[in-house]
Write a protein that holds these residues in place. Sequence first.
Motif, PDB file in Angstrom:
ATOM      1  N   THR A 220       0.831  -1.204   0.000  1.00 18.42           N
ATOM      2  CA  THR A 220       0.000   0.000   0.000  1.00 18.42           C
ATOM      3  C   THR A 220       0.869   1.260   0.000  1.00 18.42           C
ATOM      4  N   PHE A 221       2.016   1.183   0.677  1.00 23.25           N
ATOM      5  CA  PHE A 221       2.971   2.284   0.682  1.00 23.25           C
ATOM      6  C   PHE A 221       3.532   2.509  -0.718  1.00 23.25           C
ATOM      7  N   ILE A 222       3.899   1.425  -1.404  1.00 23.99           N
ATOM      8  CA  ILE A 222       4.426   1.521  -2.765  1.00 23.99           C
ATOM      9  C   ILE A 222       3.372   2.079  -3.707  1.00 23.99           C
ATOM     10  N   ASN A 223       2.175   1.502  -3.632  1.00 28.58           N
ATOM     11  CA  ASN A 223       1.112   1.885  -4.560  1.00 28.58           C
ATOM     12  C   ASN A 223       0.612   3.313  -4.336  1.00 28.58           C
ATOM     13  N   SER A 224       0.830   3.829  -3.137  1.00 27.07           N
ATOM     14  CA  SER A 224       0.410   5.210  -2.858  1.00 27.07           C
ATOM     15  C   SER A 224       1.478   6.214  -3.262  1.00 27.07           C
ATOM     16  N   GLY A 225       2.564   5.723  -3.859  1.00 29.24           N
ATOM     17  CA  GLY A 225       3.638   6.608  -4.299  1.00 29.24           C
ATOM     18  C   GLY A 225       4.652   6.914  -3.217  1.00 29.24           C
ATOM     19  N   GLY A 226       4.783   6.017  -2.250  1.00 33.12           N
ATOM     20  CA  GLY A 226       5.686   6.257  -1.124  1.00 33.12           C
ATOM     21  C   GLY A 226       7.122   6.509  -1.507  1.00 33.12           C
ATOM     22  N   TYR A 227       7.583   5.860  -2.567  1.00 27.80           N
ATOM     23  CA  TYR A 227       8.970   6.039  -3.004  1.00 27.80           C
ATOM     24  C   TYR A 227       9.159   7.325  -3.820  1.00 27.80           C
ATOM     25  N   HIS A 228       8.077   8.047  -4.020  1.00 31.37           N
ATOM     26  CA  HIS A 228       8.158   9.284  -4.805  1.00 31.37           C
ATOM     27  C   HIS A 228       7.664  10.496  -4.020  1.00 31.37           C
ATOM     28  N   ASP A 229       7.497  10.303  -2.705  1.00 27.43           N
ATOM     29  CA  ASP A 229       7.000  11.382  -1.852  1.00 27.43           C
ATOM     30  C   ASP A 229       8.065  11.720  -0.810  1.00 27.43           C
ATOM     31  N   PHE A 230       8.774  12.813  -1.034  1.00 32.01           N
ATOM     32  CA  PHE A 230       9.910  13.171  -0.172  1.00 32.01           C
ATOM     33  C   PHE A 230       9.505  13.402   1.272  1.00 32.01           C
ATOM     34  N   GLU A 236      18.845  12.235   3.676  1.00 31.44           N
ATOM     35  CA  GLU A 236      19.835  11.254   3.211  1.00 31.44           C
ATOM     36  C   GLU A 236      19.152  10.061   2.564  1.00 31.44           C
ATOM     37  N   GLY A 237      18.025   9.629   3.151  1.00 33.19           N
ATOM     38  CA  GLY A 237      17.278   8.523   2.573  1.00 33.19           C
ATOM     39  C   GLY A 237      16.675   8.885   1.227  1.00 33.19           C
ATOM     40  N   TRP A 238      16.194  10.116   1.102  1.00 34.34           N
ATOM     41  CA  TRP A 238      15.623  10.578  -0.164  1.00 34.34           C
ATOM     42  C   TRP A 238      16.689  10.629  -1.255  1.00 34.34           C
ATOM     43  N   ASP A 239      17.894  11.080  -0.902  1.00 29.76           N
ATOM     44  CA  ASP A 239      19.006  11.065  -1.854  1.00 29.76           C
ATOM     45  C   ASP A 239      19.327   9.633  -2.279  1.00 29.76           C
ATOM     46  N   TRP A 240      19.292   8.710  -1.314  1.00 29.11           N
ATOM     47  CA  TRP A 240      19.578   7.290  -1.592  1.00 29.11           C
ATOM     48  C   TRP A 240      18.551   6.720  -2.568  1.00 29.11           C
ATOM     49  N   VAL A 241      17.288   7.021  -2.344  1.00 31.39           N
ATOM     50  CA  VAL A 241      16.227   6.547  -3.225  1.00 31.39           C
ATOM     51  C   VAL A 241      16.434   7.063  -4.647  1.00 31.39           C
ATOM     52  N   LYS A 242      16.684   8.344  -4.779  1.00 33.95           N
ATOM     53  CA  LYS A 242      16.822   8.939  -6.116  1.00 33.95           C
ATOM     54  C   LYS A 242      18.090   8.475  -6.812  1.00 33.95           C
ATOM     55  N   THR A 243      19.210   8.450  -6.078  1.00 34.62           N
ATOM     56  CA  THR A 243      20.487   8.061  -6.685  1.00 34.62           C
ATOM     57  C   THR A 243      20.468   6.620  -7.165  1.00 34.62           C
ATOM     58  N   ASN A 244      19.856   5.741  -6.370  1.00 33.09           N
ATOM     59  CA  ASN A 244      19.868   4.312  -6.679  1.00 33.09           C
ATOM     60  C   ASN A 244      18.586   3.840  -7.364  1.00 33.09           C
ATOM     61  N   LYS A 245      17.657   4.787  -7.601  1.00 35.10           N
ATOM     62  CA  LYS A 245      16.398   4.469  -8.279  1.00 35.10           C
ATOM     63  C   LYS A 245      15.670   3.304  -7.587  1.00 35.10           C
ATOM     64  N   VAL A 246      15.591   3.401  -6.272  1.00 35.14           N
ATOM     65  CA  VAL A 246      14.938   2.353  -5.473  1.00 35.14           C
ATOM     66  C   VAL A 246      13.424   2.511  -5.585  1.00 35.14           C
ATOM     67  N   GLU A 247      12.742   1.420  -5.862  1.00 34.93           N
ATOM     68  CA  GLU A 247      11.287   1.437  -6.021  1.00 34.93           C
ATOM     69  C   GLU A 247      10.582   0.415  -5.139  1.00 34.93           C
ATOM     70  N   ALA A 248      11.359  -0.464  -4.484  1.00 32.91           N
ATOM     71  CA  ALA A 248      10.754  -1.562  -3.731  1.00 32.91           C
ATOM     72  C   ALA A 248      11.829  -2.233  -2.883  1.00 32.91           C
ATOM     73  N   PRO A 249      11.442  -3.123  -1.986  1.00 29.65           N
ATOM     74  CA  PRO A 249      12.441  -3.886  -1.233  1.00 29.65           C
ATOM     75  C   PRO A 249      13.357  -4.677  -2.179  1.00 29.65           C
ATOM     76  N   LEU A 250      14.505  -5.026  -1.674  1.00 32.99           N
ATOM     77  CA  LEU A 250      15.436  -5.852  -2.449  1.00 32.99           C
ATOM     78  C   LEU A 250      14.764  -7.170  -2.830  1.00 32.99           C
ATOM     79  N   TYR A 251      15.042  -7.645  -4.029  1.00 32.96           N
ATOM     80  CA  TYR A 251      14.539  -8.908  -4.587  1.00 32.96           C
ATOM     81  C   TYR A 251      13.115  -8.807  -5.119  1.00 32.96           C
ATOM     82  N   TRP A 252      12.474  -7.638  -5.054  1.00 34.77           N
ATOM     83  CA  TRP A 252      11.128  -7.484  -5.612  1.00 34.77           C
ATOM     84  C   TRP A 252      11.230  -7.066  -7.080  1.00 34.77           C
TER      85      TRP A 252
END
Length: 383
Positions: A220-230, A236-252
């Motif tokens: 529900t966090f992913i689908n609500s745009g959690g990885y795109h809401d600063f 530091e976490g927001w920089d990590w998300v953007k730099t590494n293009k993280v969209e989900a937990p590892l292995y998903w």
Amino acid sequence: MDIANRYKKVRKLTESICAPLQTEDYVVQPVIDVSPPKWHIGHTTWFFETFILKPYFMGYQEYNADYNFVFNSYYESVGNRVIRTDRGNLSRPTVAEIYRYREYVDEAIAKFLCAEPSPEVKELLILGLNHEEQHQELLYTDIKYILGHNPLFPAYNKNYTSPKSEVVEPGDFIKMPEGIYEIGFKGEGFCFDNELNRHKVYLNAFEISPNLVTNQEYLTFINSGGYHDFRHWHAEGWDWVKTNKVEAPLYWHVIDDEWYNYTYHGLGPIKPDEPVCHISYYEAYAYASYKGMRLPTEFEWEAASSKFKWGKSWEWTESAYLPYPGFAKAPGAIGEYNGKFMVNQKVLRGASEVTSPGHSRGTYRNFFAPYLQWQFTGVRLAK
């Protein structure tokens, strides 16, 4: 169980973890945080040779003097070593040679333990066995990363069964009253030095979830745009998300608009009711923020831990990894075991499904950098 039989049991478990591997699997190092399985096999053997046999077993002949350079991990007191990033470049010694090294050291330890070791040496042996149990968990997680980043997604073991099944049952948050709580290891038996000294902490009243966050809840966090809401993230976490293009937990992975994840059985559909796993501290914090809650401190976690089930995944806390009052590093190389890492790390509590049997306790303090996902890490909410 006497120390000789315990030694055999622990060493045998390490080899059984590696039994499903092919020779090529032993050598791979995809990222700096993952060590090749053959390095773990050699390093845990080197520990017993370096800290037990060489100083205490009269007449012991070192297997290969070069192995001190190859299999030392971070012990400055013991000498130079291969830098961590180069462990995957070690085509030699071969896997077969490292197993011969392991057999050589095990035979020497068996002879050494024909006589009762001194209390000092027995303490080192027990530390060495706990050290190997830590590497058994690292073997599981490193193997998963190696195979889970192979484009073929090969199974580690299709017969693998998690020893820690967790059925999430609806339940109210556990209410903990304000007061003074005792934190840290108490009693007989082994603990790591970072679990000492036992001390009192004052805690305000708080509430903690009886359950870990599930895959469905995290979706529900992913689908609500959690990885795109600063708004939910530390800077530091927001920089990590953007730099590494993280969209989900590892292995998903998204395949045909459906979520899949890699497990020891290979790639398969996500099980919605299982606890979410392989998330960083940054993600755990962001999810808690999204829910209008927070992560527990390590002291809150320990104070409440007898009131909920734990052990499926390591649980991120809001606590920095710092020494307890009265903490003192031991002299020499053994003193490098924990204290030198007490900076820029977050504490995790509990255990995981790949924690070795007998290696879990409520006072155990695991620690990792906040961006890491490759361990079995999840989240429990507090408020």
